[in-house]
Design an enzyme around this catalytic site. Sequence first.
Site, PDB file in Angstrom:
ATOM      1  N   THR A   1       0.847  -1.201   0.000  1.00 27.47           N
ATOM      2  CA  THR A   1       0.000   0.000   0.000  1.00 27.47           C
ATOM      3  C   THR A   1       0.883   1.252   0.000  1.00 27.47           C
ATOM      4  OG1 THR A   1      -1.510  -1.309   1.376  1.00 27.47           O
ATOM      5  CG2 THR A   1      -2.076   1.004   1.049  1.00 27.47           C
TER       6      THR A   1
ATOM      7  N   ASP B   1      -1.561  -4.367   8.903  1.00 28.29           N
ATOM      8  CA  ASP B   1      -2.127  -5.696   8.654  1.00 28.29           C
ATOM      9  C   ASP B   1      -3.529  -5.804   9.246  1.00 28.29           C
ATOM     10  OD1 ASP B   1       0.216  -6.811   7.321  1.00 28.29           O
ATOM     11  OD2 ASP B   1       1.187  -6.493   9.249  1.00 28.29           O
TER      12      ASP B   1
ATOM     13  N   LYS C   1      -8.613  -4.833   6.117  1.00 23.58           N
ATOM     14  CA  LYS C   1      -7.733  -4.705   7.301  1.00 23.58           C
ATOM     15  C   LYS C   1      -8.495  -4.261   8.557  1.00 23.58           C
ATOM     16  CE  LYS C   1      -4.142  -5.478   4.612  1.00 23.58           C
ATOM     17  NZ  LYS C   1      -3.069  -4.566   4.366  1.00 23.58           N
TER      18      LYS C   1
ATOM     19  N   GLU D   1       9.540   0.891  11.508  1.00 25.61           N
ATOM     20  CA  GLU D   1       8.247   1.576  11.377  1.00 25.61           C
ATOM     21  C   GLU D   1       7.877   2.266  12.695  1.00 25.61           C
ATOM     22  OE1 GLU D   1       6.266  -1.247   7.928  1.00 25.61           O
ATOM     23  OE2 GLU D   1       5.792  -1.667   9.998  1.00 25.61           O
TER      24      GLU D   1
ATOM     25  N   ASP E   1       1.709   5.052   6.641  1.00 25.37           N
ATOM     26  CA  ASP E   1       2.067   3.624   6.559  1.00 25.37           C
ATOM     27  C   ASP E   1       0.806   2.774   6.483  1.00 25.37           C
ATOM     28  OD1 ASP E   1       3.549   1.300   6.538  1.00 25.37           O
ATOM     29  OD2 ASP E   1       4.381   1.535   8.543  1.00 25.37           O
TER      30      ASP E   1
ATOM     31  N   GLY F   1       3.796  -5.388  10.636  1.00 26.77           N
ATOM     32  CA  GLY F   1       5.003  -6.222  10.588  1.00 26.77           C
ATOM     33  C   GLY F   1       4.925  -7.349   9.585  1.00 26.77           C
ATOM     34  N   GLY F   2       3.820  -7.383   8.833  1.00 26.61           N
ATOM     35  CA  GLY F   2       3.704  -8.410   7.788  1.00 26.61           C
ATOM     36  C   GLY F   2       4.871  -8.355   6.813  1.00 26.61           C
ATOM     37  N   GLY F   3       5.440  -7.166   6.646  1.00 29.02           N
ATOM     38  CA  GLY F   3       6.596  -6.994   5.761  1.00 29.02           C
ATOM     39  C   GLY F   3       7.919  -6.981   6.519  1.00 29.02           C
TER      40      GLY F   3
HETATM   41  C1  5RP Z   1       5.273  -3.938   6.965  1.00 25.72           C
HETATM   42  C2  5RP Z   1       3.944  -3.537   7.448  1.00 25.72           C
HETATM   43  C3  5RP Z   1       2.913  -3.191   6.426  1.00 25.72           C
HETATM   44  O1  5RP Z   1       2.433  -1.919   6.680  1.00 25.72           O
HETATM   45  C4  5RP Z   1       1.784  -4.179   6.511  1.00 25.72           C
HETATM   46  O2  5RP Z   1       2.318  -5.495   6.396  1.00 25.72           O
HETATM   47  C5  5RP Z   1       0.747  -3.943   5.410  1.00 25.72           C
HETATM   48  O3  5RP Z   1       1.319  -4.251   4.187  1.00 25.72           O
HETATM   49  P1  5RP Z   1       0.511  -4.139   2.821  1.00 25.72           P
HETATM   50  O4  5RP Z   1       0.283  -2.697   2.564  1.00 25.72           O
HETATM   51  O5  5RP Z   1       1.457  -4.780   1.820  1.00 25.72           O
HETATM   52  O6  5RP Z   1      -0.765  -4.912   2.968  1.00 25.72           O
HETATM   53  O7  5RP Z   1       3.663  -3.460   8.611  1.00 25.72           O
HETATM   54  O8  5RP Z   1       6.103  -4.346   8.017  1.00 25.72           O
END
Ligand code: 5RP
Length: 224
Positions: A31, A88, A125, A107, A85, A99-101
């Site tokens: 995103t 999840d 979400k 962050e 930002d 923290g998915g990424g």
């Molecule tokens: C990365 C994160 C992201 O903000 C979260 O995983 C959402 O990711 P996406 O926009 O790809 O759905 O916390 O550590």
Amino acid sequence: MNQDELKALVGRAAIEYVPEGSIIGVGTGSTVNCFIDALADVKRRIRGAVSSSNASTERLKRHGIAVLEAADVVAQGARLPVYIDGADEIDGRGCMVKGGGAALTREKIVADLAERFVCIADASKRVDVLGRFPLPVEVIPMAAAQVAKRFEAIGGQALLRAGVVTDNGNAILDVRGLAIADPLAMETEINQWPGVVTVGIFARHRASVCLLGTPEGVQTLNFA
Ligand code: 5RP
């Protein structure tokens, strides 16, 4: 609209929250990638960005957007007006799981430098209670088994994220089975455990605003 289109929609909508002449905080994820791409079109409006990951830094630089060190912003006694930002999960009070990424530590550091956190997310979400998405926790590798055991004692099943080393050289545990009814209390508790670098609950650094992408358009959620 599919999920990618919703992400692009809120990525573009977040440009409205970028003050003229400012240094802004930029998060990580698919995103946020949409936001960075939209930011490229108005890059002359800002002085630069503090980035929360190597991946976002690379993307910002590819667009010719100046990336500043957090330490330099602190040394100037400055604050970022906004941190943008994804998440999840986000609940009705603006508390989030992130923290998915695997970028949760940086962050949280950049979010801490900012006056307000603008969360951009597609409607999937938004949850009533955090915990359906496995909770990411960055840990010192030596402590991974010990921290996993502590989660077991409170009803969570922690799994080491295979093949992932964070930008800080650490490991990620993904914890299933937690219903996070009191995000602030749980964040505070887990932060005390030896070997935990960062827990992916953002209650102390919750969102002030969420731009939620829905099939009807962008819904703006303001949290008091
Ligand atoms: C990365 C994160 C992201 O903000 C979260 O995983 C959402 O990711 P996406 O926009 O790809 O759905 O916390 O550590």
